[in-house]
Motif scaffolding. Sequence first.
Motif, PDB file in Angstrom:
ATOM      1  N   LEU A  90      -4.274 -15.554 -21.585  1.00  0.00           N
ATOM      2  CA  LEU A  90      -4.310 -14.142 -21.202  1.00  0.00           C
ATOM      3  C   LEU A  90      -5.267 -13.347 -22.087  1.00  0.00           C
ATOM      4  CD1 LEU A  90      -0.519 -13.564 -20.457  1.00  0.00           C
ATOM      5  CD2 LEU A  90      -2.399 -13.723 -18.812  1.00  0.00           C
ATOM      6  N   GLY A  91      -5.421 -13.775 -23.339  1.00  0.00           N
ATOM      7  CA  GLY A  91      -6.396 -13.125 -24.206  1.00  0.00           C
ATOM      8  C   GLY A  91      -7.819 -13.402 -23.750  1.00  0.00           C
ATOM      9  N   ALA A  92      -8.087 -14.660 -23.368  1.00  0.00           N
ATOM     10  CA  ALA A  92      -9.420 -15.013 -22.875  1.00  0.00           C
ATOM     11  C   ALA A  92      -9.744 -14.274 -21.586  1.00  0.00           C
ATOM     12  CB  ALA A  92      -9.511 -16.523 -22.654  1.00  0.00           C
ATOM     13  N   ALA A  93      -8.707 -14.015 -20.776  1.00  0.00           N
ATOM     14  CA  ALA A  93      -8.898 -13.283 -19.523  1.00  0.00           C
ATOM     15  C   ALA A  93      -8.875 -11.772 -19.734  1.00  0.00           C
ATOM     16  CB  ALA A  93      -7.807 -13.683 -18.524  1.00  0.00           C
ATOM     17  N   GLU A  94      -8.720 -11.348 -20.996  1.00  0.00           N
ATOM     18  CA  GLU A  94      -8.691  -9.935 -21.377  1.00  0.00           C
ATOM     19  C   GLU A  94      -7.536  -9.183 -20.738  1.00  0.00           C
ATOM     20  OE1 GLU A  94     -12.558  -8.327 -20.583  1.00  0.00           O
ATOM     21  OE2 GLU A  94     -13.458  -9.327 -22.314  1.00  0.00           O
ATOM     22  N   ARG A  95      -6.449  -9.911 -20.473  1.00  0.00           N
ATOM     23  CA  ARG A  95      -5.225  -9.243 -20.019  1.00  0.00           C
ATOM     24  C   ARG A  95      -4.512  -8.619 -21.219  1.00  0.00           C
ATOM     25  NH1 ARG A  95      -7.752 -10.833 -16.189  1.00  0.00           N
ATOM     26  NH2 ARG A  95      -6.982 -11.997 -14.381  1.00  0.00           N
ATOM     27  N   ILE A  96      -4.729  -9.216 -22.397  1.00  0.00           N
ATOM     28  CA  ILE A  96      -4.251  -8.653 -23.656  1.00  0.00           C
ATOM     29  C   ILE A  96      -5.413  -8.682 -24.643  1.00  0.00           C
ATOM     30  CG2 ILE A  96      -1.836  -9.312 -23.328  1.00  0.00           C
ATOM     31  CD1 ILE A  96      -2.290 -11.731 -25.060  1.00  0.00           C
ATOM     32  N   ASP A  97      -5.295  -7.923 -25.716  1.00  0.00           N
ATOM     33  CA  ASP A  97      -6.352  -7.864 -26.719  1.00  0.00           C
ATOM     34  C   ASP A  97      -6.375  -9.167 -27.516  1.00  0.00           C
ATOM     35  OD1 ASP A  97      -8.176  -7.291 -28.669  1.00  0.00           O
ATOM     36  OD2 ASP A  97      -7.023  -5.655 -29.586  1.00  0.00           O
ATOM     37  N   PRO A  98      -7.480  -9.919 -27.491  1.00  0.00           N
ATOM     38  CA  PRO A  98      -7.537 -11.178 -28.238  1.00  0.00           C
ATOM     39  C   PRO A  98      -7.269 -11.009 -29.729  1.00  0.00           C
ATOM     40  CG  PRO A  98      -9.368 -11.041 -26.690  1.00  0.00           C
ATOM     41  CD  PRO A  98      -8.704  -9.694 -26.704  1.00  0.00           C
ATOM     42  N   GLU A  99      -7.642  -9.860 -30.289  1.00  0.00           N
ATOM     43  CA  GLU A  99      -7.435  -9.637 -31.716  1.00  0.00           C
ATOM     44  C   GLU A  99      -5.955  -9.514 -32.068  1.00  0.00           C
ATOM     45  OE1 GLU A  99      -9.686  -9.755 -34.086  1.00  0.00           O
ATOM     46  OE2 GLU A  99     -11.179 -10.274 -32.575  1.00  0.00           O
ATOM     47  N   SER A 100      -5.140  -9.129 -31.091  1.00  0.00           N
ATOM     48  CA  SER A 100      -3.717  -8.922 -31.371  1.00  0.00           C
ATOM     49  C   SER A 100      -2.961 -10.228 -31.548  1.00  0.00           C
ATOM     50  CB  SER A 100      -3.073  -8.109 -30.241  1.00  0.00           C
ATOM     51  OG  SER A 100      -3.024  -8.861 -29.030  1.00  0.00           O
TER      52      SER A 100
END
Length: 230
Positions: A90-100
């Motif tokens: 989901l981070g790679a898909a930018e559904r959530i912030d990868p930094e988080s």
Amino acid sequence: MGFARACSVALVGVEGVVVEVQADLEAGVAAFTLVGLPDKSLVESRDRVRAAVVNSGAEWPQKKLTVGLSPASVPKGGSGFDLAVACAVLGAAERIDPESIADVVMIGELGLDGRVRPVRGVLPAVLAAADAGYRRVVVPEQTAGEAALVPGVSVLGVRSLRQLLAVLCDEPVPDEQRSDEEGRPDPMLAGLMVPGAGLGSGLARGPAAGDGARPDLADVAGQERPRKAL
């Protein structure tokens, strides 16, 4: 294209090794490849994670997806990587912030409905994460008390992937019906903050602040031999 990473822990005997779960999305025919010396139960996480993400209300990316488990030379097994795999995707898909999620260790199995199920070995896994310098961990709610026994670590116990995504996106945490499992440690141990239980939610950036009370091994359910050893 997109890239994100989260962390989990592989248990080799009684020793834990922190594993970086990397997700990479590229244009192409939709496919899900898992690499990094996974065993059969871990390979099956592809279907569990996809169903859990969709049933949690998130969109599954329709692209070529590769998930790598590093270091690749360490054997990895079990379903405890599910939570980290889902968040990395989901981070790679930018559904959530990868930094988080980049410095968060996640341990837990996902049900097809998105519920987070307990796995064995949470205590040695969190100990390994703490020894490696990680200070934030996410575990199933049923084993959160066990994880909270490790000093200097901020622990978040969750009942579902939906709850975790809400915390990561700074949204209201949905309440989930609790599924009690006999013999599991109480997540309220050590004053732990549990989403949906009225105690607040979130992943503190620093070590968890103690309230002066010391953990008591008498509060640990089961684990008779380890308690005697300690």
